[in-house]
Design a protein around this motif. Structure first.
Motif: not given
Length: 586
Positions: A423-428
């Motif tokens: 799961l990748v936090d798109q903003h971070a």
């Protein structure tokens, strides 16, 4: 028993040593001196207070007021510890009506710096003068002077080099002084304030026109006109709680709480519970991570609040904290409910220069191409690094190859890898990518700047202007071309390439807000991280499949892909073995 085994002899410290230790409890930095002297001036009934600093206040501070002054026969007593005209009995400590009350400030300042106090009471033919050097009094004198008091404080911590080394840069200390003066210009709008820093006027409030005029002096006319009046009274067990002031409409918000000013019985305070009470009134009205602006005054019976709970008198304790917080929330919520709905205004976008894509349709469409052939993306993991660049670590030592499966909650990317799901936090993640791009350019001495066809005027608050001056070199390294004006405003002639197409004045203010809120980094790193945050995709941005692949490819190429520049994780892994065990498979 040997000498080394003997207990150390207890000695009473010399008075000058004890005084310097006590001074450190009251005076931490130049802003502490300014705060104490400004509060003394206000307690003396001043209608005008002038502050001037040099070297951020470490070299020189001058505070001049037109208050009642100090009687010549009491001037020496004013510099004694715990000498004050504001308390006469212990009972009065539980119902303090003045800003100062401990009688510690002048003694502490005189112990930490060289001080000259010139004061004249109305009716006296001349002003009395008291001088201190090295913590010791010099012979008194007299001089010509107008009614009121002037303090000259020089070489703060000059005799305490260890303390002086802990001061920040002159610009950082000047910014802290600006915040103190701004706080009291808003807390006491009936008093005219003027602040000069290094000979330049940083703030000037009129002392007339009320809270809105004071806000316009500290920030700008446009925001002052948009503020909503607050007026509400609630009866409590210990008297009435009155809440008054001005608050911003929901569409006016900041990235930190520096523009939310809180005042209790005329005292500027920093109270987390009151700030939370204001923010509760905005629940559901502000974007995530944004904070309201405004000036909120709370008036209660002095016996219902304890102001003697913090060394710097910056915090207070209410006898009925829940009742006060509820009153604040109700007052602000009622003001917002009664305000007119804001008229829609399309965003003002700066004209893009020839050859640069315009970003009007998508302010953060930074991933629109599968593999942009841009030098800003850093060294490619498929080819040799550019000359002079540090070698990129092999892919296997950082992240596995990630294959996007889709987007979840318009904030996270779901990706597959040989060792499980990610799961990748798109903003971070994009913030990390942008940060390493900016830092790589800075290491190469490159500046990616977008000149504006028409210069923009960015109106700043006094604290923002001080921060912009402090970080002038870091802002220039990002790509800003800024010119100062006579007021707290800057002329913007160019912006970083990542911000092309945005309103330049708003982009600068947002970036300064982000820098102000960032206490993990400093200098060029803080500026680069703030630019990365402001130019990255955000939660709520929809990314097409090709954009998702490009973001993951860029994250794989980062040197430190696991966290954003502020330390938040960019991704979480759910291992294949863990998935199998969860489904009862081995």
């Amino acid at each position: 028993m040997t000498t080394t085994d003997s207990p150390a002899r207890i000695r009473v410290l010399p008075p000058e040593v004890a005084a310097r230790i006590a001074a450190g409890e009251v005076i931490e930095r130049p802003a502490s001196v300014v705060k104490e002297l400004v509060e003394n001036a206000l307690d003396a009934g001043a209608g005008r207070v002038e502050v001037a600093v040099e070297g951020g206040g470490a070299e020189r501070i001058r505070v001049r007021d037109d208050g009642r002054g100090i009687a010549p026969g009491q001037l020496a007593d004013a510099f004694e510890r715990h000498a004050t005209s504001k308390l006469r009995s212990a009972e009065e400590l539980f119902a303090v009506r003045t800003l100062g009350f401990r009688g510690e400030a002048l003694a502490a300042i005189a112990a930490a710096a060289d001080v000259t106090c010139t004061t004249r009471v109305a009716g006296e033919s001349a002003a009395a003068v008291a001088r201190f050097a090295g913590g010791r009094p010099l012979p008194p004198g007299s001089a010509a002077g107008a009614p009121g008091t002037t303090f000259e404080v020089r070489a703060l911590f000059g005799a305490l080099p260890a303390r002086r080394r802990f001061l920040r840069s002159a610009r950082a200390e000047a910014r802290a002084v600006t915040q103190v003066v701004a706080d009291y210009a808003l807390a006491r709008p009936e008093v005219a304030f003027r602040l000069e820093s290094e000979g330049r006027v940083a703030l000037a409030s009129p002392g007339a026109g009320g809270e809105r005029a004071a806000w316009a002096a500290v920030y700008d006319d446009g925001l002052a006109a948009a503020l909503i009046d607050v007026g509400h009274e609630t009866a409590g067990e210990h008297g009435t709680v009155a809440v008054r002031g001005l608050v911003g409409p929901p569409e006016r918000h900041r990235g930190n709480r520096t523009a939310l000013h809180l005042v209790v019985n005329g005292r500027a305070v920093s109270d987390r519970q009151l700030a939370f009470a204001v923010e509760r009134a905005y629940e559901g009205l502000l974007p995530a991570g944004r904070h309201p602006v405004g000036l909120v005054r709370v008036e209660v019976d002095p016996a219902a609040v304890d102001v003697n709970v913090h060394p710097a008198k910056a915090e207070v304790r209410f006898r009925e904290p829940r009742a006060v917080a509820s009153a604040v929330t109700a007052a602000v919520r009622g003001a917002l409910a009664g305000a007119d709905a804001p008229a829609f205004a399309p965003p003002v976008l700066a004209p893009a220069a020839r050859g640069v894509p315009h970003a009007a349709s998508a302010a953060r469409a930074v991933l629109a191409g599968a593999r942009p052939a841009s030098p800003l993306a850093g060294p490619s993991r498929w080819g040799p690094a550019a000359a002079g660049a540090e070698p990129v670590l092999p892919l296997a030592e950082r992240l596995p190859a990630l294959r996007p499966l889709g987007q979840f909650d318009e904030a996270f990317l779901v990706a597959e890898a040989p060792d499980g799901l990610y799961l990748v936090d798109q903003h971070a993640a994009h913030e990390r990518v942008r940060y390493e791009e900016v830092r790589a350019r800075q290491a190469r001495g490159e500046v990616a700047s977008q000149p504006l066809l028409e210069a923009a005027l960015a109106s700043l608050g006094a604290a923002q202007a001080a921060l912009a001056a402090e970080e002038a070199e870091a802002l220039a390294a990002l790509g800003f071309v800024l010119e100062p004006t006579d007021a707290a405003a800057l002329i913007v002639r160019a912006v970083p390439a990542q911000l092309a197409g945005r309103d330049p004045a708003l982009a600068l203010r947002d970036l300064l807000d982000r820098m102000e809120a960032d206490d993990r980094l400093s200098g060029p790193e803080r500026a680069a991280a703030s630019l990365a945050c402001r130019s990255a995709v955000r939660a709520g941005d929809q990314l097409a499949g090709e954009q998702q692949r490009e973001l993951l490819r860029q994250l794989e190429a980062c040197e430190h892909p696991q966290t954003c520049p502020h330390g938040r994780p960019t991704l979480l892994r759910l291992g294949s073995e863990q998935v199998r065990r969860s489904f009862g498979r081995r």
